[in-house]
Design an enzyme around this catalytic site. Structure first.
Site, PDB file in Angstrom:
ATOM      1  N   TRP A 183     -75.723  69.726  20.040  1.00  0.00           N
ATOM      2  CA  TRP A 183     -75.095  69.458  21.337  1.00  0.00           C
ATOM      3  C   TRP A 183     -75.877  70.168  22.432  1.00  0.00           C
ATOM      4  O   TRP A 183     -76.128  71.367  22.341  1.00  0.00           O
ATOM      5  CB  TRP A 183     -73.634  69.941  21.362  1.00  0.00           C
ATOM      6  CG  TRP A 183     -73.080  69.878  22.750  1.00  0.00           C
ATOM      7  CD1 TRP A 183     -72.775  68.753  23.452  1.00  0.00           C
ATOM      8  CD2 TRP A 183     -72.826  70.985  23.638  1.00  0.00           C
ATOM      9  NE1 TRP A 183     -72.338  69.091  24.710  1.00  0.00           N
ATOM     10  CE2 TRP A 183     -72.365  70.443  24.851  1.00  0.00           C
ATOM     11  CE3 TRP A 183     -72.949  72.370  23.513  1.00  0.00           C
ATOM     12  CZ2 TRP A 183     -72.020  71.240  25.938  1.00  0.00           C
ATOM     13  CZ3 TRP A 183     -72.605  73.176  24.594  1.00  0.00           C
ATOM     14  CH2 TRP A 183     -72.141  72.602  25.798  1.00  0.00           C
ATOM     15  N   GLU A 224     -73.928  65.081  19.275  1.00  0.00           N
ATOM     16  CA  GLU A 224     -72.643  65.161  19.983  1.00  0.00           C
ATOM     17  C   GLU A 224     -72.789  64.836  21.462  1.00  0.00           C
ATOM     18  O   GLU A 224     -73.612  65.418  22.162  1.00  0.00           O
ATOM     19  CB  GLU A 224     -72.061  66.571  19.817  1.00  0.00           C
ATOM     20  CG  GLU A 224     -70.666  66.735  20.429  1.00  0.00           C
ATOM     21  CD  GLU A 224     -70.096  68.142  20.261  1.00  0.00           C
ATOM     22  OE1 GLU A 224     -70.897  69.109  20.138  1.00  0.00           O
ATOM     23  OE2 GLU A 224     -68.870  68.290  20.258  1.00  0.00           O
ATOM     24  N   LYS A 226     -70.934  64.166  25.405  1.00  0.00           N
ATOM     25  CA  LYS A 226     -69.901  64.796  26.228  1.00  0.00           C
ATOM     26  C   LYS A 226     -69.841  64.061  27.559  1.00  0.00           C
ATOM     27  O   LYS A 226     -70.860  63.552  28.031  1.00  0.00           O
ATOM     28  CB  LYS A 226     -70.255  66.264  26.422  1.00  0.00           C
ATOM     29  CG  LYS A 226     -69.186  67.072  27.084  1.00  0.00           C
ATOM     30  CD  LYS A 226     -69.400  68.549  26.834  1.00  0.00           C
ATOM     31  CE  LYS A 226     -68.427  69.362  27.651  1.00  0.00           C
ATOM     32  NZ  LYS A 226     -68.441  70.758  27.315  1.00  0.00           N
ATOM     33  N   ASP A 260     -66.209  64.551  19.386  1.00  0.00           N
ATOM     34  CA  ASP A 260     -65.385  65.711  19.723  1.00  0.00           C
ATOM     35  C   ASP A 260     -64.178  65.198  20.512  1.00  0.00           C
ATOM     36  O   ASP A 260     -64.342  64.473  21.505  1.00  0.00           O
ATOM     37  CB  ASP A 260     -66.215  66.719  20.544  1.00  0.00           C
ATOM     38  CG  ASP A 260     -65.437  67.991  20.892  1.00  0.00           C
ATOM     39  OD1 ASP A 260     -64.317  67.880  21.431  1.00  0.00           O
ATOM     40  OD2 ASP A 260     -65.955  69.100  20.648  1.00  0.00           O
ATOM     41  N   HIS A 263     -64.150  65.346  24.413  1.00  0.00           N
ATOM     42  CA  HIS A 263     -65.339  64.935  25.163  1.00  0.00           C
ATOM     43  C   HIS A 263     -65.273  63.552  25.793  1.00  0.00           C
ATOM     44  O   HIS A 263     -66.303  62.943  26.069  1.00  0.00           O
ATOM     45  CB  HIS A 263     -66.572  65.034  24.256  1.00  0.00           C
ATOM     46  CG  HIS A 263     -66.974  66.450  24.006  1.00  0.00           C
ATOM     47  ND1 HIS A 263     -68.199  66.813  23.531  1.00  0.00           N
ATOM     48  CD2 HIS A 263     -66.301  67.614  24.220  1.00  0.00           C
ATOM     49  CE1 HIS A 263     -68.266  68.131  23.421  1.00  0.00           C
ATOM     50  NE2 HIS A 263     -67.124  68.628  23.830  1.00  0.00           N
ATOM     51  N   HIS A 287     -65.324  66.766  15.619  1.00  0.00           N
ATOM     52  CA  HIS A 287     -64.988  68.080  16.169  1.00  0.00           C
ATOM     53  C   HIS A 287     -63.540  68.005  16.613  1.00  0.00           C
ATOM     54  O   HIS A 287     -63.235  67.382  17.628  1.00  0.00           O
ATOM     55  CB  HIS A 287     -65.889  68.431  17.365  1.00  0.00           C
ATOM     56  CG  HIS A 287     -67.110  69.177  16.976  1.00  0.00           C
ATOM     57  ND1 HIS A 287     -67.928  69.811  17.875  1.00  0.00           N
ATOM     58  CD2 HIS A 287     -67.649  69.418  15.756  1.00  0.00           C
ATOM     59  CE1 HIS A 287     -68.923  70.400  17.221  1.00  0.00           C
ATOM     60  NE2 HIS A 287     -68.779  70.166  15.951  1.00  0.00           N
ATOM     61  N   ASP A 295     -61.813  69.395  28.811  1.00  0.00           N
ATOM     62  CA  ASP A 295     -62.277  69.853  27.501  1.00  0.00           C
ATOM     63  C   ASP A 295     -61.975  71.338  27.354  1.00  0.00           C
ATOM     64  O   ASP A 295     -62.872  72.163  27.239  1.00  0.00           O
ATOM     65  CB  ASP A 295     -63.789  69.579  27.394  1.00  0.00           C
ATOM     66  CG  ASP A 295     -64.347  69.938  26.027  1.00  0.00           C
ATOM     67  OD1 ASP A 295     -63.592  69.849  25.047  1.00  0.00           O
ATOM     68  OD2 ASP A 295     -65.539  70.297  25.946  1.00  0.00           O
ATOM     69  N   ASP A 297     -60.555  73.052  25.031  1.00  0.00           N
ATOM     70  CA  ASP A 297     -60.677  73.655  23.702  1.00  0.00           C
ATOM     71  C   ASP A 297     -59.495  74.534  23.330  1.00  0.00           C
ATOM     72  O   ASP A 297     -59.669  75.649  22.837  1.00  0.00           O
ATOM     73  CB  ASP A 297     -62.017  74.412  23.573  1.00  0.00           C
ATOM     74  CG  ASP A 297     -63.191  73.444  23.440  1.00  0.00           C
ATOM     75  OD1 ASP A 297     -63.192  72.662  22.488  1.00  0.00           O
ATOM     76  OD2 ASP A 297     -64.085  73.449  24.323  1.00  0.00           O
ATOM     77  N   ASP A 327     -63.288  72.812  16.470  1.00  0.00           N
ATOM     78  CA  ASP A 327     -64.064  73.323  17.602  1.00  0.00           C
ATOM     79  C   ASP A 327     -63.124  73.638  18.756  1.00  0.00           C
ATOM     80  O   ASP A 327     -62.807  72.766  19.561  1.00  0.00           O
ATOM     81  CB  ASP A 327     -65.120  72.278  18.023  1.00  0.00           C
ATOM     82  CG  ASP A 327     -65.982  72.776  19.177  1.00  0.00           C
ATOM     83  OD1 ASP A 327     -65.990  73.991  19.443  1.00  0.00           O
ATOM     84  OD2 ASP A 327     -66.647  71.931  19.827  1.00  0.00           O
TER      85      ASP A 327
HETATM   86  C1  RNT Z   1     -69.186  71.789  23.739  1.00  0.00           C
HETATM   87  C2  RNT Z   1     -69.246  71.185  22.373  1.00  0.00           C
HETATM   88  C3  RNT Z   1     -69.867  72.053  21.309  1.00  0.00           C
HETATM   89  C4  RNT Z   1     -69.446  73.501  21.395  1.00  0.00           C
HETATM   90  C5  RNT Z   1     -69.841  74.355  20.220  1.00  0.00           C
HETATM   91  C6  RNT Z   1     -69.730  75.801  20.507  1.00  0.00           C
HETATM   92  O1  RNT Z   1     -68.415  71.079  24.595  1.00  0.00           O
HETATM   93  O2  RNT Z   1     -67.984  70.779  21.968  1.00  0.00           O
HETATM   94  O3  RNT Z   1     -69.618  71.504  20.070  1.00  0.00           O
HETATM   95  O4  RNT Z   1     -68.066  73.628  21.573  1.00  0.00           O
HETATM   96  O5  RNT Z   1     -71.072  73.998  19.768  1.00  0.00           O
HETATM   97 ZN    ZN Z   2     -67.740  70.074  19.952  1.00  0.00          ZN
END
Ligand code: RNT
Ligand code: ZN
Length: 419
Positions: A183, A224, A226, A260, A263, A287, A295, A297, A327
């Site tokens: 990523w 990945e 985003k 993810d 994302h 993810h 995002d 998390d 993640d």
């Molecule tokens: C960031 C991505 C990525 C990170 C990690 C730490 O938006 O989701 O995967 O969260 O690699």
């Molecule tokens: Zn991620």
């Protein structure tokens, strides 16, 4: 504690009426690997001997006590959390979690810097997944693999190459496939004029990384995408279309798409993308996260979308082809609790999905009985799933219900609060 075994017998009978073999589903659930991201334990800091905080448009918020300050503490916290996370596990680490006496730059990392992680994983019988760290570095401020500056781009290509070799090292040490996730945070706060140059360079960089390491074995590579990051709101080089296009164009057995859950635009869901992606690809890296308005998390919840993703994987019969990784990073609560809650929820969603009458619903659908299909799917929202979950946790000695919570409090008092 109530009679968990008795509860399971009742649930088993309930599910058997719909042709669901709970014992078999528990086996599938238990053997589905979950890759636990190490970075929840220290707010994505890593152990490089250098100054500078988290960059790349991702953020942790909160200042809860007790984050891991070194690899020993992080591994101890992971050991603690893993006791309460039932089922097959892997640990997912970033290149920035290397161990060395002095500063080692990203283009110089070697397997030896990850020996402690590998030995630790081997002694616990688990696999290791890996991530190049294309952020939190002075050379990542104006792009990494898509950078216009050739020296900068070469630096990050070298990082990617080294990471794939380290992935092979983990595979050879643990005997388990190392899933690498690529990523890059590359993007722009404002509207770029040249929107294709960065993409062409990003493509070329990935090509160079994979070409230089084409003999590497035992590694899968997720790409990945985003939609945006903090400070890169207007443009992202590795957009969904870019990453999907790249993976499709490679027709490779190891280059796969990472999805993810945080994302995409707020009304887009990963659960709705899986069937389309699997129409063309054989594997997906997931993810699992929880975006709240962005995002953010947050810790994975046992929510509709997490359940819908797992239900879709079961219905598509793609659970075994999907690499499931978590993640998220929450610094506002006990970090070991964050792991336990998020990973248990992920596992729970898998089990709940396995306990759905998929063939019955498919038959109804094939017959055009849409009322029946809806009735069955809704009835199952209230099926006695938790009785099976409790039994599973008891069997795995992973704490039934909230049994783990008191232990987290003790660990916080005895260990975390002393840091
Ligand atoms: C960031 C991505 C990525 C990170 C990690 C730490 O938006 O989701 O995967 O969260 O690699
Ligand atoms: Zn991620």
């Amino acid at each position: 504690m109530y009679d968990v075994k008795k509860g399971y017998e009742v649930a088993k009978e309930f599910y058997a009426r719909y042709g669901i073999d709970t014992d078999k589903m528990l086996e599938i659930c238990d053997s589905t690997p979950l890759s636990i991201h190490c970075w929840q334990g220290d707010d994505v800091n890593g152990f490089e001997k250098k100054e500078g905080g988290l960059t790349g448009g991702i953020q942790t918020t909160g200042n809860y006590m007790g984050k891991a300050r070194n690899p020993e503490e992080l591994r101890a916290d992971l050991d603690f959390a893993m006791k309460y996370i039932p089922g097959e596990k892997k640990i997912n680490i970033h290149a920035s979690y290397l161990e060395a006496d002095t500063f080692v730059d990203r283009n110089e990392i070697e397997p030896k810097h990850f020996e402690n992680w590998a030995n630790w994983a081997v002694s616990r019988g688990i696999g290791i997944d890996f991530n190049p760290t294309y952020f939190s570095h002075p050379k990542s401020n104006n792009g990494t693999l898509s950078a216009a500056n050739d020296d900068v781009r070469r630096f990050w290509i070298e990082h990617g190459i080294r990471c794939r070799k380290i992935g092979e090292y983990f595979y050879k040490k643990t005997g388990k496939t190392c899933v690498i996730n690529h990523w890059t945070p590359d993007g722009d706060k404002e509207f770029p004029i040249d929107t294709i140059g960065p993409r062409l360079r990003l493509k070329d960089s990935y090509d160079k990384i994979f070409e230089a390491t084409k003999d590497v074995e035992g590694v899968m590579d997720g790409i990945e995408s985003k939609v945006f990051g903090i400070g890169a709101e207007s443009f992202t080089a590795g957009s969904h279309e870019f990453c999907m296009g790249y993976v499709l164009s490679k027709k490779s057995d190891h280059i796969i798409l990472t999805l993810d859950t945080g994302h995409y635009h707020p009304t887009e869901t990963v659960s709705a993308k899986l069937a389309s992606v699997y129409t063309f690809l054989n594997h997906v890296l997931l993810h699992v996260s929880r975006p709240v308005r962005w995002d953010s998390d947050h810790v994975v919840a046992f929510d509709d979308e997490t359940r819908a993703i797992m239900e879709e994987l079961v219905r598509l019969d793609k659970l075994k082809d999907t690499y499931i990784a978590t993640d998220f990073f929450d610094a506002s609560i006990n970090r070991t609790a964050a792991w336990i809650i998020g990973l248990r929820n992920t596992r729970k969603a898998i089990l709940a999905a396995l306990l759905q009458p998929v063939s019955l619903m498919k038959d109804l659908e094939a017959k055009g009985d849409v009322s029946g299909r809806l009735a069955v799917s809704q009835e199952f929202k209230a099926a006695p799933f938790s009785l099976v979950w409790d039994y599973y946790c008891q069997q795995q000695d992973a704490g039934v219900g909230l049994e783990w919570l008191e232990d987290v409090r003790t660990y916080e008092k005895d260990v975390l609060s002393k840091r």
